[in-house]
Motif scaffolding. Structure first.
Motif, short mmCIF file in Angstrom:
data_model
loop_
_atom_site.label_atom_id
_atom_site.label_comp_id
_atom_site.label_asym_id
_atom_site.label_seq_id
_atom_site.Cartn_x
_atom_site.Cartn_y
_atom_site.Cartn_z
N ALA A 122 0.84 -1.20 0.00
CA ALA A 122 0.00 0.00 0.00
C ALA A 122 0.87 1.25 0.00
N GLY A 123 0.55 2.18 -0.89
CA GLY A 123 1.27 3.44 -0.97
C GLY A 123 0.36 4.55 -1.47
N MET A 124 0.98 5.67 -1.80
CA MET A 124 0.22 6.84 -2.25
C MET A 124 0.49 7.11 -3.73
N THR A 125 -0.25 8.05 -4.28
CA THR A 125 -0.13 8.36 -5.71
C THR A 125 1.30 8.75 -6.07
N ARG A 126 1.95 9.49 -5.19
CA ARG A 126 3.32 9.93 -5.47
C ARG A 126 4.29 8.76 -5.53
N ASP A 127 3.87 7.59 -5.02
CA ASP A 127 4.71 6.40 -4.98
C ASP A 127 4.48 5.48 -6.17
N ARG A 128 3.83 5.95 -7.21
CA ARG A 128 3.41 5.08 -8.30
C ARG A 128 4.55 4.24 -8.87
N ALA A 129 5.71 4.87 -9.11
CA ALA A 129 6.83 4.12 -9.69
C ALA A 129 7.29 3.00 -8.76
N ARG A 130 7.30 3.26 -7.46
CA ARG A 130 7.72 2.22 -6.51
C ARG A 130 6.66 1.14 -6.38
N GLY A 156 15.17 16.88 -5.33
CA GLY A 156 16.22 17.20 -6.27
C GLY A 156 16.55 16.14 -7.29
N THR A 157 16.20 14.89 -7.06
CA THR A 157 16.51 13.80 -7.98
C THR A 157 15.27 12.96 -8.18
N GLU A 158 14.86 12.79 -9.41
CA GLU A 158 13.66 12.02 -9.70
C GLU A 158 13.93 10.51 -9.65
N GLY A 159 12.97 9.77 -9.13
CA GLY A 159 13.01 8.32 -9.22
C GLY A 159 13.96 7.62 -8.28
N ALA A 160 14.42 8.31 -7.23
CA ALA A 160 15.37 7.67 -6.30
C ALA A 160 14.67 6.62 -5.45
N ILE A 161 15.31 5.46 -5.31
CA ILE A 161 14.79 4.40 -4.45
C ILE A 161 15.86 4.07 -3.41
N HIS A 162 16.83 3.23 -3.79
CA HIS A 162 17.97 2.98 -2.91
C HIS A 162 19.18 3.67 -3.52
N VAL A 163 19.64 4.71 -2.86
CA VAL A 163 20.73 5.54 -3.33
C VAL A 163 22.01 5.11 -2.64
N GLY A 194 34.72 7.89 -5.48
CA GLY A 194 35.22 7.95 -6.86
C GLY A 194 34.13 7.95 -7.91
N ALA A 195 32.89 7.63 -7.53
CA ALA A 195 31.80 7.63 -8.51
C ALA A 195 31.40 9.06 -8.86
N GLU A 196 30.93 9.25 -10.05
CA GLU A 196 30.41 10.54 -10.48
C GLU A 196 28.98 10.69 -9.99
N PRO A 197 28.53 11.93 -9.71
CA PRO A 197 27.13 12.12 -9.31
C PRO A 197 26.17 11.56 -10.34
N ALA A 198 25.07 10.94 -9.85
CA ALA A 198 24.07 10.35 -10.73
C ALA A 198 23.31 11.42 -11.51
#
Length: 370
Positions: free
Chosen positions: A215-223, A354-361, A366-370
């Motif tokens: 169960a989630g909310m409308t803003r959680d559609r992708a998840r 600030g970042t769309e679609g983040a789930i587990h960040v 050494g990695a470049e920003p996503a």
């Protein structure tokens, strides 16, 4: 002279600065980990915006390669330099009643509900970076392996970012399966499609649950949509659908056997819904600190109610075994990766800013920003 170690240090409310630290001197009982990746936990945005928690090197979902190890530590952990490990955030005493029976979550030195000063209590990712040897968080090039660290070996070929799921997926195993009773033939309802909720979905399905509802909310559609790839049989947008009707339709009017709340239940409404949606004999894992439940209904329905409290060694090892099985598309959970310079953005991304679609960040030195 040895090269200094770089770390992203929280210096104020929602402020992160790269600082350098001296490489610690390793003795017989401790070690040094080269950090490969560290997950941003669901609690980290709250920690980041809280006052009086600086300076701190955050990051408590840590994976890396053992770079240096004392002789006694090598024997105690069964490790050697070059081995890859995942860590718990806990630094328990290992001699109290709780530790000796294997439940170090409840150790008085590890349990945040008991310690008087959380910021000055040693715990990976949340404690004072002013305490020597300073490297107490995963958002750094190296992390200090304390003698009382809780460690899991991971395979040489396991993706480091996948391995950072050990803690959030371990929470799912603990809350939904080990504490909640999800398993063969059970129907399960999970509130909240964050990384913990998705971990509960995956864990419940991996344990053999017959029907899993998220169960989630409308803003959680992708998840909510992603949960269907991770084992959910039904994903309900509670702002568009009647949750009670959806659950009763899916269970033939009986209700569910297991309910897990991962939202924190800020207004107390989920506790009431959990009781109403439960079958007789159900197990409820309720997360609201201020929520209340009607004892009469609990008695009438013969319910078991408990609260989620971290993760055991068994839960995290089971989570790592799930990842290693490659049965589930865990890569879809690992949405964004940042370098040390991007820690600020990584934490905000986990908060949905600030970042769309983040789930587990994750933060990988050494990695470049996503």
């Amino acid at each position: 002279m040895t090269q200094p170690i770089r770390a992203a240090v929280k210096t104020d409310i929602e402020t992160s600065v790269i600082r350098e630290f001296e490489r610690p001197r390793i003795g017989l009982d401790d070690g040094l980990l080269r950090v490969e990746s560290s997950g941003v936990g669901g609690s980290d945005p709250e920690m980041y915006r809280r006052a009086n928690t600086a300076p701190c090197i955050m990051g408590h979902e840590v994976v890396g390669t053992v770079e240096e190890l004392g002789e006694a530590a090598a024997k105690r952990w069964g490790l050697r330099p070059g081995d890859r490990i995942a860590l718990h955030e806990y630094l328990p005493c290992w001699h109290c009643h709780w530790c000796l029976q294997g439940d170090f979550r409840l150790c008085m030195e590890a349990d945040f509900f008991n310690v008087k000063d959380r910021f000055n209590t040693l715990r990976y990712g949340t404690c004072n970076a002013g305490i020597a040897p300073h490297l107490w968080g995963g958002f750094a090039e190296h992390l200090y392996l304390a003698p009382n660290a809780v460690i899991h070996r991971i395979p040489a070929d396991m993706d480091a970012r996948h391995a950072t799921l050990a803690v959030p997926l371990g929470n799912g195993v603990q809350w939904a399966v080990l504490d909640g009773g999800a398993g063969m033939g059970k129907t399960v309802l999970v509130f909240g499609p964050g990384q913990q909720g998705l971990g509960c979905v995956l864990a419940a399905k991996a344990a053999g649950s017959a029907f899993v509802i998220l169960a989630g909310m409308t803003r959680d559609r992708a998840r909510l949509d992603l949960s269907l790839d991770l084992g959910a049989d039904l994903a309900v947008d509670v702002q568009e659908e009647n949750l009670y009707a959806a659950v009763m339709a899916a269970t033939g009017g009986r209700g569910v056997d297991v309910v897990v709340d991962t939202t924190g239940d800020p207004d107390g409404s989920i506790a009431a819904q959990a009781v109403a949606l439960s079958a007789k004999g159900a197990w409820l894992s309720l997360n609201g600190l201020e929520a209340s439940v009607p004892l009469g209904e609990i008695k009438k329905r013969y319910l078991t109610v408990r609260a989620p409290r971290g993760h055991s060694w068994r839960a995290v090892q089971t989570a790592l075994d799930i990842v290693a099985s490659r049965r589930w598309p865990v890569d879809k959970l690992c949405s964004h990766d940042f370098g040390l310079e991007g820690v600020h953005d990584a934490i905000l991304a986990t908060a949905g800013r600030g970042t769309e679609g983040a789930i587990h960040v994750t933060v990988s030195p050494g990695a470049e920003p996503a």
